[in-house]
Design a protein around this motif. Structure first.
Motif, PDB file in Angstrom:
ATOM      1  N   LYS A  11     -10.500   2.485   5.134  1.00  0.00           N
ATOM      2  CA  LYS A  11      -9.729   3.101   4.046  1.00  0.00           C
ATOM      3  C   LYS A  11      -9.147   2.017   3.142  1.00  0.00           C
ATOM      4  O   LYS A  11      -7.942   1.777   3.137  1.00  0.00           O
ATOM      5  N   PHE A  12     -10.002   1.375   2.355  1.00  0.00           N
ATOM      6  CA  PHE A  12      -9.565   0.279   1.491  1.00  0.00           C
ATOM      7  C   PHE A  12      -8.633   0.741   0.379  1.00  0.00           C
ATOM      8  O   PHE A  12      -7.907  -0.066  -0.189  1.00  0.00           O
ATOM      9  N   GLU A  13      -8.635   2.030   0.078  1.00  0.00           N
ATOM     10  CA  GLU A  13      -7.737   2.519  -0.970  1.00  0.00           C
ATOM     11  C   GLU A  13      -6.275   2.418  -0.536  1.00  0.00           C
ATOM     12  O   GLU A  13      -5.365   2.510  -1.370  1.00  0.00           O
ATOM     13  N   THR A  14      -6.011   2.203   0.743  1.00  0.00           N
ATOM     14  CA  THR A  14      -4.636   2.085   1.238  1.00  0.00           C
ATOM     15  C   THR A  14      -4.185   0.631   1.395  1.00  0.00           C
ATOM     16  O   THR A  14      -3.033   0.387   1.753  1.00  0.00           O
ATOM     17  N   VAL A  15      -5.066  -0.325   1.138  1.00  0.00           N
ATOM     18  CA  VAL A  15      -4.746  -1.741   1.357  1.00  0.00           C
ATOM     19  C   VAL A  15      -3.703  -2.227   0.347  1.00  0.00           C
ATOM     20  O   VAL A  15      -3.854  -2.024  -0.855  1.00  0.00           O
ATOM     21  N   THR A  16      -2.660  -2.865   0.857  1.00  0.00           N
ATOM     22  CA  THR A  16      -1.654  -3.497   0.002  1.00  0.00           C
ATOM     23  C   THR A  16      -1.662  -5.013   0.182  1.00  0.00           C
ATOM     24  O   THR A  16      -1.249  -5.736  -0.710  1.00  0.00           O
ATOM     25  N   ASP A  17      -2.129  -5.489   1.331  1.00  0.00           N
ATOM     26  CA  ASP A  17      -2.202  -6.927   1.609  1.00  0.00           C
ATOM     27  C   ASP A  17      -3.673  -7.323   1.725  1.00  0.00           C
ATOM     28  O   ASP A  17      -4.264  -7.267   2.801  1.00  0.00           O
ATOM     29  N   TRP A  18      -4.261  -7.706   0.592  1.00  0.00           N
ATOM     30  CA  TRP A  18      -5.689  -8.019   0.571  1.00  0.00           C
ATOM     31  C   TRP A  18      -6.019  -9.281   1.362  1.00  0.00           C
ATOM     32  O   TRP A  18      -7.099  -9.388   1.932  1.00  0.00           O
ATOM     33  N   ALA A  19      -5.118 -10.235   1.411  1.00  0.00           N
ATOM     34  CA  ALA A  19      -5.389 -11.451   2.193  1.00  0.00           C
ATOM     35  C   ALA A  19      -5.587 -11.088   3.659  1.00  0.00           C
ATOM     36  O   ALA A  19      -6.532 -11.553   4.305  1.00  0.00           O
ATOM     37  N   ALA A  20      -4.726 -10.222   4.202  1.00  0.00           N
ATOM     38  CA  ALA A  20      -4.858  -9.796   5.598  1.00  0.00           C
ATOM     39  C   ALA A  20      -6.138  -8.990   5.798  1.00  0.00           C
ATOM     40  O   ALA A  20      -6.835  -9.150   6.813  1.00  0.00           O
TER      41      ALA A  20
ATOM     42  N   LYS B 273     -13.386  -3.824  -5.331  1.00  0.00           N
ATOM     43  CA  LYS B 273     -12.319  -4.726  -5.771  1.00  0.00           C
ATOM     44  C   LYS B 273     -12.163  -5.876  -4.766  1.00  0.00           C
ATOM     45  O   LYS B 273     -12.053  -7.038  -5.157  1.00  0.00           O
ATOM     46  N   GLY B 274     -12.171  -5.564  -3.473  1.00  0.00           N
ATOM     47  CA  GLY B 274     -12.077  -6.592  -2.437  1.00  0.00           C
ATOM     48  C   GLY B 274     -13.275  -7.528  -2.444  1.00  0.00           C
ATOM     49  O   GLY B 274     -13.124  -8.739  -2.260  1.00  0.00           O
ATOM     50  N   VAL B 275     -14.459  -6.983  -2.666  1.00  0.00           N
ATOM     51  CA  VAL B 275     -15.669  -7.815  -2.731  1.00  0.00           C
ATOM     52  C   VAL B 275     -15.577  -8.785  -3.907  1.00  0.00           C
ATOM     53  O   VAL B 275     -15.916  -9.969  -3.775  1.00  0.00           O
ATOM     54  N   PHE B 276     -15.106  -8.306  -5.053  1.00  0.00           N
ATOM     55  CA  PHE B 276     -14.942  -9.196  -6.210  1.00  0.00           C
ATOM     56  C   PHE B 276     -13.938 -10.307  -5.907  1.00  0.00           C
ATOM     57  O   PHE B 276     -14.128 -11.456  -6.296  1.00  0.00           O
TER      58      PHE B 276
END
Length: 159
Positions: free
Chosen positions: A19-28, A54-57
């Protein structure tokens, strides 16, 4: 008449996709995608896959930074087409400080970003690397698209 969104189409996510839409800490999330909870239901609105892209970019940008900051010796070599500001001692000192920060974190976020996509794929697809059957659904608008998405999910999970 069904509405179509060709600019930002709602691609459904696979089942068990994080559920990447809930991610707030992308580094983690990049360091350990297993910290992102998975959902057995697909997201038919496309928010999950848009957040994943977005995370892949971000990981692509981190990989480019690591490549460009891979050796301090490049900082002292002449750069024929460099703007004058890049040749100043102040700029070189800033770049050396950035290099020291990157080199300290090289085993962490930068290394994790290099294999982010592969680790995420292994999370939701246990047969990663093997040929598997896939159901491709035609693009449709509105309610029909949601019904197709959940129908596909039911077929996938009926075994």
């Amino acid at each position: 008449m069904p509405s179509h969104d060709y600019v930002d189409p709602p691609f459904p996510s696979p089942t068990d996709f994080p559920k990447f839409e809930t991610v707030t800490d992308w580094a983690a999330a990049i360091m350990d995608p297993n910290t992102v909870s998975q959902d057995p239901m697909p997201d038919c609105m496309g928010e999950r896959l848009r957040a994943y892209v977005k995370g892949v970019f971000m990981t692509d940008m981190l990989a480019a930074l690591e490549r460009n900051m891979s050796a301090m010796r490049h900082l002292d070599e002449p750069w024929p087409a460099a703007p004058a500001a890049f040749l100043s001692d102040d700029h070189k000192a800033k770049m050396k400080r950035l290099y020291s920060i990157f080199s300290k974190n090289r085993q962490g976020l930068f290394r994790s970003s290099a294999c982010f996509q592969q680790r995420v794929t292994k999370m939701w697809n246990p047969n990663h690397g093997e040929l598997t059957q896939m159901i491709l659904l035609p693009m449709a608008g509105g309610q029909l698209e949601q019904e197709n998405c959940f129908h596909s999910w039911r077929l996938h999970n009926s075994n």
